[in-house]
Design an enzyme around this catalytic site. Structure first.
Site, PDB file in Angstrom:
ATOM      1  N   GLU A  33      41.519  70.756  36.453  1.00 17.50           N
ATOM      2  CA  GLU A  33      41.799  70.912  37.886  1.00 17.50           C
ATOM      3  C   GLU A  33      41.606  69.567  38.572  1.00 17.50           C
ATOM      4  O   GLU A  33      40.591  68.915  38.377  1.00 17.50           O
ATOM      5  CB  GLU A  33      40.861  71.968  38.506  1.00 17.50           C
ATOM      6  N   GLY A 145      50.929  75.401  40.607  1.00 17.47           N
ATOM      7  CA  GLY A 145      51.074  75.995  41.931  1.00 17.47           C
ATOM      8  C   GLY A 145      52.102  75.349  42.829  1.00 17.47           C
ATOM      9  O   GLY A 145      53.125  74.816  42.372  1.00 17.47           O
ATOM     10  N   GLY A 186      53.486  82.478  58.759  1.00 20.64           N
ATOM     11  CA  GLY A 186      53.708  82.420  60.208  1.00 20.64           C
ATOM     12  C   GLY A 186      53.035  83.564  60.944  1.00 20.64           C
ATOM     13  O   GLY A 186      52.286  83.341  61.900  1.00 20.64           O
ATOM     14  N   HIS A 445      41.796 115.003  53.471  1.00 22.68           N
ATOM     15  CA  HIS A 445      42.067 115.091  54.910  1.00 22.68           C
ATOM     16  C   HIS A 445      40.772 114.855  55.685  1.00 22.68           C
ATOM     17  O   HIS A 445      39.734 115.413  55.314  1.00 22.68           O
ATOM     18  CB  HIS A 445      42.604 116.482  55.252  1.00 22.68           C
TER      19      HIS A 445
HETATM   20  P1  FAD Z   1      47.678  77.442  42.963  1.00 23.29           P
HETATM   21  O1  FAD Z   1      46.759  78.446  43.493  1.00 23.29           O
HETATM   22  O2  FAD Z   1      48.445  76.608  43.937  1.00 23.29           O
HETATM   23  O3  FAD Z   1      46.807  76.490  42.030  1.00 23.29           O
HETATM   24  C1  FAD Z   1      47.335  75.365  41.411  1.00 23.29           C
HETATM   25  C2  FAD Z   1      46.211  74.392  41.111  1.00 23.29           C
HETATM   26  O4  FAD Z   1      46.712  73.363  40.269  1.00 23.29           O
HETATM   27  C3  FAD Z   1      45.656  73.687  42.344  1.00 23.29           C
HETATM   28  O5  FAD Z   1      44.262  73.842  42.415  1.00 23.29           O
HETATM   29  C4  FAD Z   1      46.050  72.220  42.132  1.00 23.29           C
HETATM   30  O6  FAD Z   1      45.081  71.313  42.633  1.00 23.29           O
HETATM   31  C5  FAD Z   1      46.116  72.146  40.615  1.00 23.29           C
HETATM   32  N1  FAD Z   1      46.947  71.058  40.111  1.00 23.29           N
HETATM   33  C6  FAD Z   1      48.202  70.723  40.517  1.00 23.29           C
HETATM   34  N2  FAD Z   1      48.671  69.688  39.788  1.00 23.29           N
HETATM   35  C7  FAD Z   1      47.701  69.365  38.913  1.00 23.29           C
HETATM   36  C8  FAD Z   1      47.588  68.395  37.883  1.00 23.29           C
HETATM   37  N3  FAD Z   1      48.595  67.565  37.605  1.00 23.29           N
HETATM   38  N4  FAD Z   1      46.438  68.325  37.188  1.00 23.29           N
HETATM   39  C9  FAD Z   1      45.402  69.162  37.440  1.00 23.29           C
HETATM   40  N5  FAD Z   1      45.466  70.114  38.398  1.00 23.29           N
HETATM   41  C10 FAD Z   1      46.603  70.220  39.110  1.00 23.29           C
HETATM   42  N6  FAD Z   1      48.973  85.267  47.907  1.00 23.29           N
HETATM   43  C11 FAD Z   1      48.560  86.553  47.825  1.00 23.29           C
HETATM   44  O7  FAD Z   1      48.848  87.230  46.824  1.00 23.29           O
HETATM   45  N7  FAD Z   1      47.816  87.128  48.826  1.00 23.29           N
HETATM   46  C12 FAD Z   1      47.490  86.442  49.950  1.00 23.29           C
HETATM   47  O8  FAD Z   1      46.821  86.982  50.826  1.00 23.29           O
HETATM   48  C13 FAD Z   1      47.924  85.089  50.074  1.00 23.29           C
HETATM   49  N8  FAD Z   1      47.622  84.372  51.165  1.00 23.29           N
HETATM   50  C14 FAD Z   1      48.023  83.068  51.248  1.00 23.29           C
HETATM   51  C15 FAD Z   1      47.740  82.347  52.408  1.00 23.29           C
HETATM   52  C16 FAD Z   1      48.130  81.033  52.532  1.00 23.29           C
HETATM   53  C17 FAD Z   1      47.808  80.261  53.775  1.00 23.29           C
HETATM   54  C18 FAD Z   1      48.827  80.410  51.451  1.00 23.29           C
HETATM   55  C19 FAD Z   1      49.238  78.969  51.545  1.00 23.29           C
HETATM   56  C20 FAD Z   1      49.136  81.114  50.311  1.00 23.29           C
HETATM   57  C21 FAD Z   1      48.749  82.453  50.202  1.00 23.29           C
HETATM   58  N9  FAD Z   1      49.063  83.218  49.073  1.00 23.29           N
HETATM   59  C22 FAD Z   1      48.668  84.524  49.008  1.00 23.29           C
HETATM   60  C23 FAD Z   1      49.818  82.657  47.946  1.00 23.29           C
HETATM   61  C24 FAD Z   1      48.847  82.271  46.814  1.00 23.29           C
HETATM   62  O9  FAD Z   1      47.866  81.388  47.305  1.00 23.29           O
HETATM   63  C25 FAD Z   1      49.618  81.633  45.671  1.00 23.29           C
HETATM   64  O10 FAD Z   1      50.691  82.469  45.277  1.00 23.29           O
HETATM   65  C26 FAD Z   1      48.708  81.399  44.487  1.00 23.29           C
HETATM   66  O11 FAD Z   1      47.632  80.550  44.829  1.00 23.29           O
HETATM   67  C27 FAD Z   1      49.488  80.782  43.327  1.00 23.29           C
HETATM   68  O12 FAD Z   1      48.621  80.578  42.257  1.00 23.29           O
HETATM   69  P2  FAD Z   1      48.899  79.433  41.187  1.00 23.29           P
HETATM   70  O13 FAD Z   1      47.810  79.560  40.190  1.00 23.29           O
HETATM   71  O14 FAD Z   1      50.291  79.494  40.734  1.00 23.29           O
HETATM   72  O15 FAD Z   1      48.758  78.051  41.978  1.00 23.29           O
HETATM   73  P1  NAD Z   2      58.257  82.407  53.870  1.00 23.14           P
HETATM   74  O1  NAD Z   2      59.390  82.100  52.978  1.00 23.14           O
HETATM   75  O2  NAD Z   2      57.615  83.738  53.818  1.00 23.14           O
HETATM   76  O3  NAD Z   2      58.717  82.209  55.397  1.00 23.14           O
HETATM   77  C1  NAD Z   2      59.284  81.025  55.860  1.00 23.14           C
HETATM   78  C2  NAD Z   2      60.132  81.352  57.082  1.00 23.14           C
HETATM   79  O4  NAD Z   2      60.486  80.138  57.726  1.00 23.14           O
HETATM   80  C3  NAD Z   2      61.418  82.095  56.740  1.00 23.14           C
HETATM   81  O5  NAD Z   2      61.464  83.305  57.431  1.00 23.14           O
HETATM   82  C4  NAD Z   2      62.507  81.128  57.178  1.00 23.14           C
HETATM   83  O6  NAD Z   2      63.636  81.777  57.725  1.00 23.14           O
HETATM   84  C5  NAD Z   2      61.790  80.300  58.248  1.00 23.14           C
HETATM   85  N1  NAD Z   2      62.384  78.971  58.451  1.00 23.14           N
HETATM   86  C6  NAD Z   2      62.750  78.073  57.493  1.00 23.14           C
HETATM   87  N2  NAD Z   2      63.260  76.952  58.076  1.00 23.14           N
HETATM   88  C7  NAD Z   2      63.185  77.142  59.413  1.00 23.14           C
HETATM   89  C8  NAD Z   2      63.555  76.353  60.543  1.00 23.14           C
HETATM   90  N3  NAD Z   2      64.080  75.132  60.401  1.00 23.14           N
HETATM   91  N4  NAD Z   2      63.350  76.858  61.786  1.00 23.14           N
HETATM   92  C9  NAD Z   2      62.812  78.097  61.945  1.00 23.14           C
HETATM   93  N5  NAD Z   2      62.449  78.880  60.914  1.00 23.14           N
HETATM   94  C10 NAD Z   2      62.628  78.409  59.665  1.00 23.14           C
HETATM   95  O7  NAD Z   2      57.202  81.220  53.628  1.00 23.14           O
HETATM   96  P2  NAD Z   2      55.721  81.020  54.188  1.00 23.14           P
HETATM   97  O8  NAD Z   2      55.435  81.966  55.299  1.00 23.14           O
HETATM   98  O9  NAD Z   2      55.603  79.556  54.436  1.00 23.14           O
HETATM   99  O10 NAD Z   2      54.840  81.399  52.951  1.00 23.14           O
HETATM  100  C11 NAD Z   2      54.935  80.671  51.718  1.00 23.14           C
HETATM  101  C12 NAD Z   2      54.562  81.533  50.551  1.00 23.14           C
HETATM  102  O11 NAD Z   2      53.184  81.838  50.577  1.00 23.14           O
HETATM  103  C13 NAD Z   2      55.317  82.849  50.566  1.00 23.14           C
HETATM  104  O12 NAD Z   2      56.144  82.882  49.416  1.00 23.14           O
HETATM  105  C14 NAD Z   2      54.283  83.919  50.510  1.00 23.14           C
HETATM  106  O13 NAD Z   2      54.551  84.837  49.467  1.00 23.14           O
HETATM  107  C15 NAD Z   2      52.974  83.187  50.223  1.00 23.14           C
HETATM  108  N6  NAD Z   2      51.954  83.810  51.087  1.00 23.14           N
HETATM  109  C16 NAD Z   2      51.595  85.103  50.840  1.00 23.14           C
HETATM  110  C17 NAD Z   2      50.691  85.730  51.673  1.00 23.14           C
HETATM  111  C18 NAD Z   2      50.320  87.144  51.393  1.00 23.14           C
HETATM  112  O14 NAD Z   2      50.561  87.614  50.289  1.00 23.14           O
HETATM  113  N7  NAD Z   2      49.722  87.854  52.348  1.00 23.14           N
HETATM  114  C19 NAD Z   2      50.167  85.059  52.767  1.00 23.14           C
HETATM  115  C20 NAD Z   2      50.579  83.767  53.008  1.00 23.14           C
HETATM  116  C21 NAD Z   2      51.475  83.144  52.154  1.00 23.14           C
END
Ligand code: FAD
Ligand code: NAD
Length: 467
Positions: A33, A145, A186, A445
């Site tokens: 990591e 990721g 958003g 219920h």
């Molecule tokens: P990541 O979690 O992105 O992990 C990748 C890791 O690889 C990172 O720690 C990075 O530092 C490391 N890495 C990258 N390159 C290298 C390298 N070359 N060498 C060593 N390490 C490296 N998903 C949900 O299901 N529920 C949610 O509620 C949810 N909420 C979210 C809210 C936000 C604001 C965001 C941004 C995302 C959310 N997601 C949610 C999406 C979720 O976080 C991702 O789908 C998930 O983390 C993906 O897991 P991953 O293991 O593929 O990658």
């Molecule tokens: P998203 O793809 O869900 O939404 C991005 C939105 O931005 C789209 O609706 C798109 O139409 C809009 N958009 C793009 N370009 C634009 C522009 N120029 N002007 C106005 N609107 C524009 O992506 P996100 O909300 O950034 O989330 C990223 C990923 O993180 C998602 O794939 C989501 O699955 C994951 N995530 C998951 C959770 C959860 O599971 N609760 C929470 C947060 C994030």
């Protein structure tokens, strides 16, 4: 040179789950990591901190807006923004410490550093202090990721033009915020800040919020969020943003091409995420990327190099933590000669607004596009006794079922506790249960789950008892 059975790059839900399953199956496992803490996006700047803030702001919102109706008179309700953020940081710490414990318990070697392929079977790891190690492994899993994407012409300066990552470490409460994108990030970010009094405006390109889900969900969510004070403008394409020191401005066009501008203290860019493949040395391997920069894998989640697999956000699809986890277990068990499976269509999605939104299976739009016939059963939370008792009457359940055999095709929920309710629908879809079967099992219920029972009943062609 140290040799491992399996080396995993990245410690998010894809990476740490792969490493643990690998160690459980007896493989000598390495987890690499680049950051100091394990857990990736999800634990550090994604799922966990956002849910911590969503829960805190939900409590605050209810204390201000609902407690009085419940007969709870508070002398005064004051927001302590610093404490709210401190608690969020503590929750993240508990989770990252939990991962450290799990790595030790499973005897997984963890290395801090950026991993980069030298060739198809050798990895170089550069630590934060510049130290370099070279290792070899029989199998590799790339789980690096994703990171926030932007719009061409918009530079994220991390000061006034920020992403969800910076929003999670703000020093003080923003007075106003423009959010570009009405997708999952958003609407979750809009909820957090609107509930504590920030003036929030969402500018969304599509015709609905959370447009990847069944459109009835986004339509309903829009009404609810507007009622709570969020300004929402759909069909707006933002093309420029600029930092003006104490504020930032965006420029956007509506569907007629008419140009407009808007200013706020912060602009939060939430327009999707892109795969993390930089500095991975993939040019030294035969691993292929698609035109969007995601790693190309086959059905076994194998890249073009047979001993290099990839899972999670870096291969695209639904960018969800639990999807990454399923893929991680799938790959390790496949390497082990087992026969695991993943049904991508049966992976649920959840949006943690209040009410929550959740979904599994086909949306109505997808069924129309495929030309498939379906029956619909919908039931509102306002007709549910538990929802009325809890003052959580917004939303509905929508069940889509096959008209001939009754098989569940999709279940879509907007309503209180939708995040947990969807688990039952996932079982129904996974085991190809009919709407009729789902309606004939007993539901306690009064519970919110009874809204599901009513919807299954209607989708199977019988009238509801309660409406
Ligand atoms: P990541 O979690 O992105 O992990 C990748 C890791 O690889 C990172 O720690 C990075 O530092 C490391 N890495 C990258 N390159 C290298 C390298 N070359 N060498 C060593 N390490 C490296 N998903 C949900 O299901 N529920 C949610 O509620 C949810 N909420 C979210 C809210 C936000 C604001 C965001 C941004 C995302 C959310 N997601 C949610 C999406 C979720 O976080 C991702 O789908 C998930 O983390 C993906 O897991 P991953 O293991 O593929 O990658
Ligand atoms: P998203 O793809 O869900 O939404 C991005 C939105 O931005 C789209 O609706 C798109 O139409 C809009 N958009 C793009 N370009 C634009 C522009 N120029 N002007 C106005 N609107 C524009 O992506 P996100 O909300 O950034 O989330 C990223 C990923 O993180 C998602 O794939 C989501 O699955 C994951 N995530 C998951 C959770 C959860 O599971 N609760 C929470 C947060 C994030």
């Amino acid at each position: 040179m140290e040799q491992y059975d399996l080396a995993v790059i990245g410690s998010g839900p894809g990476g740490y789950v792969a490493a643990i399953r690998s160690a459980q199956l007896g493989y000598k496992t390495l987890l690499i990591e680049k950051y100091d803490t394990l857990g990736g996006t999800c634990t550090n700047v994604g799922c966990i901190p956002t849910k911590a803030l969503l829960d805190s702001t939900h409590h605050y919102y209810d204390a201000v807006n609902k407690f009085q109706t419940h007969g709870i008179d508070l002398e005064s309700v004051k927001l302590n923004f610093e404490q709210m953020y401190k608690r969020k940081t503590d929750v993240v710490l508990k989770n990252t410490q939990g991962l450290d414990y799990l790595m030790k318990k499973n005897k997984i070697t963890c290395m801090q550093g950026t991993a980069s392929f030298i060739d198809n079977s050798t990895l170089e790891i550069t630590a934060g202090d510049g130290g370099i190690s070279v290792i070899k492994a029989d199998q590799y899993i790339i789980a690096t990721g994703s990171k926030p994407a932007s719009v061409p012409g918009i530079e994220i300066d991390k000061k006034r033009i920020i992403t969800s990552t910076e929003a999670l470490s703000l020093q003080e409460q923003p007075k106003s915020m423009i959010i570009i994108g009405g997708g999952v990030i958003g609407v979750e970010m809009a909820s957090i800040f609107n509930r504590i009094g920030t003036q929030v405006t969402i500018l969304e390109y599509a015709g609905e919020l959370i447009a990847n889900m069944d459109h009835d969900l986004g339509k309903n969510l829009k009404k609810i969020l507007i009622k709570e004070g969020i300004q929402i403008h759909l069909q707006k394409s933002v093309y420029k943003a600029e930092n003006f020191g104490n504020s930032a401005k965006v420029w956007f066009k509506d569907s007629n091409g008419q140009e407009q501008e808007l200013e706020a203290e912060y602009v939060l860019v939430a327009v999707g995420r892109k795969a993390n493949t930089q500095n991975l040395g993939l040019e030294n391997t035969e691993v292929q990327l698609n035109p969007k920069g995601m790693i190309v894998v086959n059905e076994e989640l194998q890249t073009s190099v047979p001993n290099i697999y990839a899972v999670g956000d870096v291969i695209g699809g639904a960018m969800l933590a639990h999807k990454a986890e399923e893929e991680a277990v799938f790959v390790v068990e496949s390497i082990n000669g087992q026969k695991p499976h993943i049904h991508y269509n049966r992976i649920p999605s959840v949006v943690y607004t209040w009410p929550e939104v959740s979904s599994v299976g086909y949306t109505e739009e997808e069924l129309k596009q495929k030309g498939l016939e379906y029956t619909v059963g919908t039931f509102p939370f306002s007709a549910n006794a538990r929802a009325r008792a809890g003052m959580d009457t917004e939303g509905f359940v929508k069940v889509l079922a096959d008209p001939k055999y009754g098989e569940l095709l999709g279940v879509h929920i907007i309503g209180a506790r939708a995040a947990d309710l969807i688990a039952q629908a996932v079982v129904g879809l996974e085991y190809e249960v009919t709407a009729d079967d789902m309606s004939r099992i007993s539901y306690a219920h009064p519970t919110y789950a009874e809204v599901l029972k009513e919807s299954y009943t209607i989708a199977s062609g019988r009238p509801s008892i309660n409406i």
